[in-house]
Design an enzyme around this catalytic site. Structure first.
Site, PDB file in Angstrom:
ATOM      1  N   TRP A  80      33.494  38.322  41.979  1.00  0.00           N
ATOM      2  CA  TRP A  80      34.278  38.015  41.055  1.00  0.00           C
ATOM      3  C   TRP A  80      33.140  37.894  39.782  1.00  0.00           C
ATOM      4  O   TRP A  80      33.585  38.235  38.730  1.00  0.00           O
ATOM      5  CB  TRP A  80      35.128  36.791  41.228  1.00  0.00           C
ATOM      6  N   ASP A  99      35.056  29.923  35.986  1.00  0.00           N
ATOM      7  CA  ASP A  99      36.164  30.526  36.598  1.00  0.00           C
ATOM      8  C   ASP A  99      36.525  29.596  37.639  1.00  0.00           C
ATOM      9  O   ASP A  99      35.685  29.859  38.854  1.00  0.00           O
ATOM     10  CB  ASP A  99      35.875  32.071  37.037  1.00  0.00           C
ATOM     11  N   LYS A 151      45.887  30.633  43.594  1.00  0.00           N
ATOM     12  CA  LYS A 151      45.303  29.807  44.718  1.00  0.00           C
ATOM     13  C   LYS A 151      45.567  28.609  45.024  1.00  0.00           C
ATOM     14  O   LYS A 151      45.968  27.984  45.967  1.00  0.00           O
ATOM     15  CB  LYS A 151      43.716  30.364  44.482  1.00  0.00           C
TER      16      LYS A 151
HETATM   17  C1  PLP Z   1      41.349  35.700  42.747  1.00  0.00           C
HETATM   18  C2  PLP Z   1      40.200  35.698  41.958  1.00  0.00           C
HETATM   19  C3  PLP Z   1      40.329  36.256  40.644  1.00  0.00           C
HETATM   20  C4  PLP Z   1      41.222  37.326  40.288  1.00  0.00           C
HETATM   21  O1  PLP Z   1      42.254  36.780  39.970  1.00  0.00           O
HETATM   22  P1  PLP Z   1      43.640  37.782  39.169  1.00  0.00           P
HETATM   23  O2  PLP Z   1      44.399  36.784  38.736  1.00  0.00           O
HETATM   24  O3  PLP Z   1      44.075  38.554  40.548  1.00  0.00           O
HETATM   25  O4  PLP Z   1      42.897  38.281  38.142  1.00  0.00           O
HETATM   26  C5  PLP Z   1      39.043  35.617  40.025  1.00  0.00           C
HETATM   27  N1  PLP Z   1      38.198  35.165  40.230  1.00  0.00           N
HETATM   28  C6  PLP Z   1      38.044  34.361  41.507  1.00  0.00           C
HETATM   29  C7  PLP Z   1      37.025  33.210  41.679  1.00  0.00           C
HETATM   30  C8  PLP Z   1      39.252  34.443  42.173  1.00  0.00           C
HETATM   31  O5  PLP Z   1      38.990  33.881  43.418  1.00  0.00           O
END
Ligand code: PLP
Length: 363
Positions: free
Chosen positions: A103, A174, A198
């Site tokens: 990511w 993030d 998540k």
């Molecule tokens: C799942 C995830 C993403 C992507 O998220 P989307 O909402 O599908 O764009 C980005 N960063 C991390 C750490 C993730 O776990």
């Protein structure tokens, strides 16, 4: 509710049962209005109340200070990968990036399209990531507009247990897969963002907590819809928001508050980590975790079995025993148990017990 499985999916992921039940109860007739919340105008007072409650619950639970604003945006965390550099880069510098997994790499790729980012650290070895860098390894630039990290690496199972010190340069995290896992000092961050699917709700909405001065500082030479300031000015109601997703976030946050907030959640999450890593480390080498001990994630636990055949068998038999979502990410293989806030200690204990039994009959 006897047919609910233990859900170890990485995302979209398990949601707390009380949050789902509340939605079920309110589904057809939201608080006596004769329609579901989905059928309400995003500008009407009924939705507005839900919207305000979601923001105030998050503010209260996480202790968001007055210097920061909560936003609900769309496009996933992936869209933030693009809009962060679009808004915050300077002509000279496109941000410092700490690369700890897939990511972070994706975030960096987007930054390269619009500016000149710098890689402050990269812990990959032959394409694999097994650790979080130490502060002393970070090559930070004095003139960076921000430093970007991925606080929890959903695919590789590593997690920042301490955050880097970036001095006066704003730290952006993030936190898609670990927001709200424990109390967090928001004032240390320029921006926190998380795709909701998540740890905080269903898919469709991104939660952003951003310092107000950074919102204001955002560049004006980009389309309005991509400016954080546009959404901040309208309290995230500039255009039609995914109302049902925000409603579900509200339900999850209400549940989180009721169950004791973040101190209680941290205790439970650490306990879950002990149970599952205990099962791995106590298996005499049958289960192995590729991640360095002090970088191990308590949200996504990755491990291997002696062979790919056994891993496949493990996933299939676990499913028969009522545990789903254990197959590792397609890019790394193995097993991954995502044990977000909504997965209880009992579910993790069930997996640990299963691991013991499986080893006995397949060791
Ligand atoms: C799942 C995830 C993403 C992507 O998220 P989307 O909402 O599908 O764009 C980005 N960063 C991390 C750490 C993730 O776990």
């Amino acid at each position: 509710m006897t047919n609910r499985v233990v859900n170890f999916n990485a995302g979209p992921a398990a949601l707390p049962l009380p949050a789902l039940e509340r939605a079920q109860k309110e589904f057809l007739d939201f608080q006596g209005t004769g329609m579901s919340i989905m059928e309400h105008s995003h500008r009407g007072k009924d939705y507005e109340k839900v919207h305000g409650e979601a923001i105030s619950l998050l503010t209260e639970i996480l202790g968001v200070p007055d210097t920061h604003q909560v936003l609900f945006l769309q496009g996933g965390a992936s869209q933030m990968f693009a809009t962060i550099p679009m808004n915050l880069r300077t002509d000279e510098h496109g941000g410092d990036y700490v690369i700890t997994g897939a990511w972070s790499q994706k975030a960096l790729e987007e930054a390269k399209i619009v500016g000149k980012p710098h890689v402050a650290a990269d812990t990959s070895v032959e394409g694999k990531f097994t650790r979080i860098p130490k502060q002393s390894e970070l090559k930070l630039s004095a003139n960076a507009p921000y430093v970007h990290i991925t606080s929890n690496n959903t695919i590789f199972g590593t997690q920042f247990m301490e955050f880097p010190n970036t001095g006066s340069v704003p730290l952006i995290a993030d936190m898609s897969s670990d927001i709200l896992w424990r109390p967090t000092d928001v004032s240390k961050f320029g921006m926190i963002y998380a795709g909701a699917q998540k740890n905080i709700g269903p898919s469709g909405v991104v939660v952003v907590i951003m310092r107000k001065d950074l919102i204001e500082k955002g560049r004006k030479d980009i389309p309005k819809i991509f400016r954080y300031s546009t959404h901040a000015k309208e309290n995230s109601l500039y255009n039609t928001i995914p109302t049902f997703s925000v409603y579900m976030v509200r339900n999850v946050l209400a549940w989180l508050k009721e169950t004791g907030g973040l101190p209680a959640m941290e205790k439970q999450n650490r306990k879950k980590g002990e149970v599952i890593y205990g099962a791995i480390d106590g298996s005499g080498g049958y289960y192995t975790c590729p991640v360095e001990k002090d970088s191990r994630s308590v949200m996504n636990v990755v491990f291997r079995l002696p062979s790919e055949e056994l891993e496949e068998k493990f996933v299939n038999e676990a499913k028969k025993a009522g545990m789903v979502g254990l197959k590792g990410h397609r890019s790394v293989g193995g097993i991954r148990a995502s044990i977000y806030n909504a997965v209880g200690v009992d579910g993790v204990q069930k997996l640990a017990d299963f691991m013991g039994t499986f080893k006995k009959s397949n060791g």
